[in-house]
Design a protein around this motif. Sequence first.
Motif, PDB file in Angstrom:
ATOM      1  N   THR A 122       0.593  -0.829   0.813  1.00 32.04           N
ATOM      2  CA  THR A 122       0.145  -0.581   0.155  1.00 32.04           C
ATOM      3  C   THR A 122       0.730   0.608   0.016  1.00 32.04           C
ATOM      4  OG1 THR A 122      -1.838  -1.235   0.950  1.00 32.04           O
ATOM      5  CG2 THR A 122      -1.772   1.230   1.390  1.00 32.04           C
ATOM      6  N   ARG A 123       1.445   1.072   0.749  1.00 35.30           N
ATOM      7  CA  ARG A 123       2.648   2.729   0.840  1.00 35.30           C
ATOM      8  C   ARG A 123       3.413   2.900  -0.371  1.00 35.30           C
ATOM      9  NH1 ARG A 123       5.280   3.612   6.295  1.00 35.30           N
ATOM     10  NH2 ARG A 123       3.065   4.139   6.932  1.00 35.30           N
ATOM     11  N   SER A 124       4.070   1.753  -1.180  1.00 33.54           N
ATOM     12  CA  SER A 124       4.689   1.826  -1.994  1.00 33.54           C
ATOM     13  C   SER A 124       3.495   2.323  -3.157  1.00 33.54           C
ATOM     14  CB  SER A 124       5.226   0.318  -2.521  1.00 33.54           C
ATOM     15  OG  SER A 124       6.516   0.526  -1.686  1.00 33.54           O
ATOM     16  N   ARG A 125       3.141   2.200  -3.242  1.00 31.91           N
ATOM     17  CA  ARG A 125       1.469   2.639  -3.824  1.00 31.91           C
ATOM     18  C   ARG A 125       1.133   3.718  -3.944  1.00 31.91           C
ATOM     19  NH1 ARG A 125      -1.362  -2.949  -2.871  1.00 31.91           N
ATOM     20  NH2 ARG A 125      -2.093  -1.853  -1.619  1.00 31.91           N
ATOM     21  N   ALA A 126       1.596   4.449  -2.836  1.00 31.72           N
ATOM     22  CA  ALA A 126       1.238   5.995  -2.889  1.00 31.72           C
ATOM     23  C   ALA A 126       1.627   6.319  -3.083  1.00 31.72           C
ATOM     24  CB  ALA A 126       1.069   5.903  -1.386  1.00 31.72           C
ATOM     25  N   ALA A 127       3.645   6.306  -2.890  1.00 31.23           N
ATOM     26  CA  ALA A 127       4.952   7.262  -3.347  1.00 31.23           C
ATOM     27  C   ALA A 127       5.060   6.798  -4.862  1.00 31.23           C
ATOM     28  CB  ALA A 127       6.366   6.014  -2.360  1.00 31.23           C
ATOM     29  N   ALA A 128       4.813   5.592  -5.704  1.00 30.60           N
ATOM     30  CA  ALA A 128       4.836   6.116  -6.790  1.00 30.60           C
ATOM     31  C   ALA A 128       3.491   6.594  -7.102  1.00 30.60           C
ATOM     32  CB  ALA A 128       4.363   4.290  -7.660  1.00 30.60           C
ATOM     33  N   ARG A 129       2.786   6.719  -6.756  1.00 30.28           N
ATOM     34  CA  ARG A 129       1.505   7.444  -7.110  1.00 30.28           C
ATOM     35  C   ARG A 129       1.484   9.207  -7.012  1.00 30.28           C
ATOM     36  NH1 ARG A 129      -4.318   6.343  -4.844  1.00 30.28           N
ATOM     37  NH2 ARG A 129      -4.972   7.725  -5.727  1.00 30.28           N
ATOM     38  N   LEU A 130       2.057  10.043  -5.405  1.00 30.69           N
ATOM     39  CA  LEU A 130       2.763  10.673  -5.984  1.00 30.69           C
ATOM     40  C   LEU A 130       4.009  11.012  -6.474  1.00 30.69           C
ATOM     41  CD1 LEU A 130       2.483  11.258  -1.715  1.00 30.69           C
ATOM     42  CD2 LEU A 130       1.187  12.120  -3.373  1.00 30.69           C
ATOM     43  N   THR A 131       5.142  10.325  -6.861  1.00 31.46           N
ATOM     44  CA  THR A 131       6.150  10.640  -7.828  1.00 31.46           C
ATOM     45  C   THR A 131       5.610  11.274  -9.135  1.00 31.46           C
ATOM     46  OG1 THR A 131       7.547   9.203  -6.483  1.00 31.46           O
ATOM     47  CG2 THR A 131       8.398   9.849  -8.773  1.00 31.46           C
ATOM     48  N   GLN A 132       4.626  10.050  -9.863  1.00 36.92           N
ATOM     49  CA  GLN A 132       4.349   9.861 -10.783  1.00 36.92           C
ATOM     50  C   GLN A 132       3.819  12.206 -11.595  1.00 36.92           C
ATOM     51  OE1 GLN A 132       4.889   8.880 -13.545  1.00 36.92           O
ATOM     52  NE2 GLN A 132       6.440   6.814 -12.853  1.00 36.92           N
ATOM     53  N   ALA A 133       2.694  11.609 -10.152  1.00 43.51           N
ATOM     54  CA  ALA A 133       1.943  12.611  -9.823  1.00 43.51           C
ATOM     55  C   ALA A 133       3.157  13.980 -10.395  1.00 43.51           C
ATOM     56  CB  ALA A 133       0.917  12.974  -8.659  1.00 43.51           C
ATOM     57  N   MET A 134       3.999  14.149  -9.685  1.00 41.54           N
ATOM     58  CA  MET A 134       4.506  15.536  -9.569  1.00 41.54           C
ATOM     59  C   MET A 134       5.952  15.745 -10.727  1.00 41.54           C
ATOM     60  SD  MET A 134       6.740  14.722  -5.898  1.00 41.54           S
ATOM     61  CE  MET A 134       8.056  16.177  -6.272  1.00 41.54           C
ATOM     62  N   MET A 135       5.768  14.196 -11.448  1.00 39.67           N
ATOM     63  CA  MET A 135       6.685  14.318 -13.119  1.00 39.67           C
ATOM     64  C   MET A 135       5.574  14.813 -14.036  1.00 39.67           C
ATOM     65  SD  MET A 135       9.974  11.662 -12.654  1.00 39.67           S
ATOM     66  CE  MET A 135       7.991  10.076 -12.630  1.00 39.67           C
ATOM     67  N   ALA A 136       4.064  14.256 -14.248  1.00 36.07           N
ATOM     68  CA  ALA A 136       3.295  14.782 -14.855  1.00 36.07           C
ATOM     69  C   ALA A 136       2.301  16.109 -14.885  1.00 36.07           C
ATOM     70  CB  ALA A 136       1.856  13.647 -14.042  1.00 36.07           C
ATOM     71  N   HIS A 137       3.047  16.696 -13.284  1.00 34.59           N
ATOM     72  CA  HIS A 137       2.535  18.348 -13.581  1.00 34.59           C
ATOM     73  C   HIS A 137       3.314  18.972 -12.260  1.00 34.59           C
ATOM     74  CE1 HIS A 137      -1.007  16.975 -14.432  1.00 34.59           C
ATOM     75  NE2 HIS A 137      -1.367  15.790 -13.456  1.00 34.59           N
ATOM     76  N   PRO A 138       4.847  19.346 -13.345  1.00 36.48           N
ATOM     77  CA  PRO A 138       6.049  19.995 -13.121  1.00 36.48           C
ATOM     78  C   PRO A 138       4.965  21.599 -12.549  1.00 36.48           C
ATOM     79  CG  PRO A 138       6.350  18.526 -15.410  1.00 36.48           C
ATOM     80  CD  PRO A 138       4.999  18.632 -15.277  1.00 36.48           C
ATOM     81  N   GLU A 139       4.259  22.204 -13.457  1.00 34.45           N
ATOM     82  CA  GLU A 139       3.764  23.256 -13.451  1.00 34.45           C
ATOM     83  C   GLU A 139       3.341  23.607 -11.398  1.00 34.45           C
ATOM     84  OE1 GLU A 139       0.126  21.532 -15.323  1.00 34.45           O
ATOM     85  OE2 GLU A 139       2.185  21.370 -15.523  1.00 34.45           O
ATOM     86  N   LEU A 140       2.697  22.584 -11.361  1.00 32.37           N
ATOM     87  CA  LEU A 140       1.925  22.270 -10.178  1.00 32.37           C
ATOM     88  C   LEU A 140       2.700  22.527  -8.931  1.00 32.37           C
ATOM     89  CD1 LEU A 140      -1.828  20.653 -11.542  1.00 32.37           C
ATOM     90  CD2 LEU A 140      -1.067  23.272 -11.547  1.00 32.37           C
ATOM     91  N   VAL A 141       4.197  21.855  -9.109  1.00 37.20           N
ATOM     92  CA  VAL A 141       4.599  21.448  -8.004  1.00 37.20           C
ATOM     93  C   VAL A 141       5.510  22.427  -7.616  1.00 37.20           C
ATOM     94  CG1 VAL A 141       6.423  20.334  -7.293  1.00 37.20           C
ATOM     95  CG2 VAL A 141       5.624  19.808  -8.560  1.00 37.20           C
ATOM     96  N   ALA A 142       5.533  23.622  -8.680  1.00 40.91           N
ATOM     97  CA  ALA A 142       6.224  24.676  -7.985  1.00 40.91           C
ATOM     98  C   ALA A 142       5.987  26.280  -9.310  1.00 40.91           C
ATOM     99  CB  ALA A 142       7.471  24.908  -8.339  1.00 40.91           C
ATOM    100  N   GLY A 143       5.871  26.489 -10.112  1.00 44.45           N
ATOM    101  CA  GLY A 143       5.490  27.440 -10.735  1.00 44.45           C
ATOM    102  C   GLY A 143       6.515  27.809 -12.155  1.00 44.45           C
ATOM    103  N   GLU A 144       5.932  28.924 -12.612  1.00 45.30           N
ATOM    104  CA  GLU A 144       6.882  29.608 -14.010  1.00 45.30           C
ATOM    105  C   GLU A 144       8.214  29.767 -13.219  1.00 45.30           C
ATOM    106  OE1 GLU A 144       6.610  28.603 -16.840  1.00 45.30           O
ATOM    107  OE2 GLU A 144       4.932  27.114 -16.218  1.00 45.30           O
TER     108      GLU A 144
END
Length: 330
Positions: free
Chosen positions: A212-234
Amino acid sequence: MSAVDLIEVWRGDLREGVHQGHAVICDAKGIVQSWGDPQAIIYPRSSCKMLQALPLIESGAADAAGLTTQQLALACASHNGAAIHTQRVGQWLDDLGLAEPDLRCGSHMPQDREANRALTCTDSKPCQLHNNCSGKHAGFLTLNKHLGGGSEYVEVDHPVQKAVRQAFEEVTGETSPGFGIDGCSAPNFATSLAGLGRAMAFFATADQRDDTRSRAAARLTQAMMAHPELVAGEGRACTAIMRAAKGAAAVKTGAEAVFVGILPEKGLGIALKILDGGTRASEAAITALLVRLGVLDSGDPVVGRYLTDPQKNWRGFETGELRLAPGFAN
């Protein structure tokens, strides 16, 4: 073991300054390479937001609320307060049946130029949605609604923060020696640099496991890489570096010059801390390590921006450069 020279500042033929610090590269088994003292105790500050977001997913709260990958990216974000951030966090709260006053992060002027100008020119005040941590706090509120806790979710003995601490200690592999209150009012648990590096390696290898925890970690990592503009900004290093890495790395900065990297394709985690708190140096150091590990091409404009381009004065004259200290360059 003490801190070592990592990034030098040169002007003409003189080394004008030097930034010292600690850095580690870890794999699933432990430290692969280190500089300075891996056991140095630090506050990871916002670099650990992915760890703070683990209970949001592994508790079932994220799926119960139907969170999207964009919202998971915002849960890990230190955003600019641009419209793409504040509108999404505002809608997230609305979907929860909550509103901006339910946040406990406080307000500050947004770093995004357009949003800052709009507030300044209309003599308007920022709200908590503009806080760079509002996405993380929306995640806390989502978890809190799932757990049925009280409104003061940033208190260290609140069920939300107890869940965060448990996840933090288990993934770093260390009992935290204590906590400080972060800029957003949430507890920030201390750990060693090695512990933070181990946590990043856990995230980097998460897709190799099916708990469960590893799946959660993988989802968060993938979300960050998919939406870098939301993690920080221009204009921000996290966004620019993740775009340049093209899905090979998730990176996250923290206040006082902490920087971490998650490299899923290589199964490696990075953690570094610049002692003087200089963001210029932490951005240069993370860039250098990503080049070393083959995640960034040395000729990429992002590498130039944060590491290799000459320093210029207000008239555009070249005045100096950043260099890797000899012990860090090898």
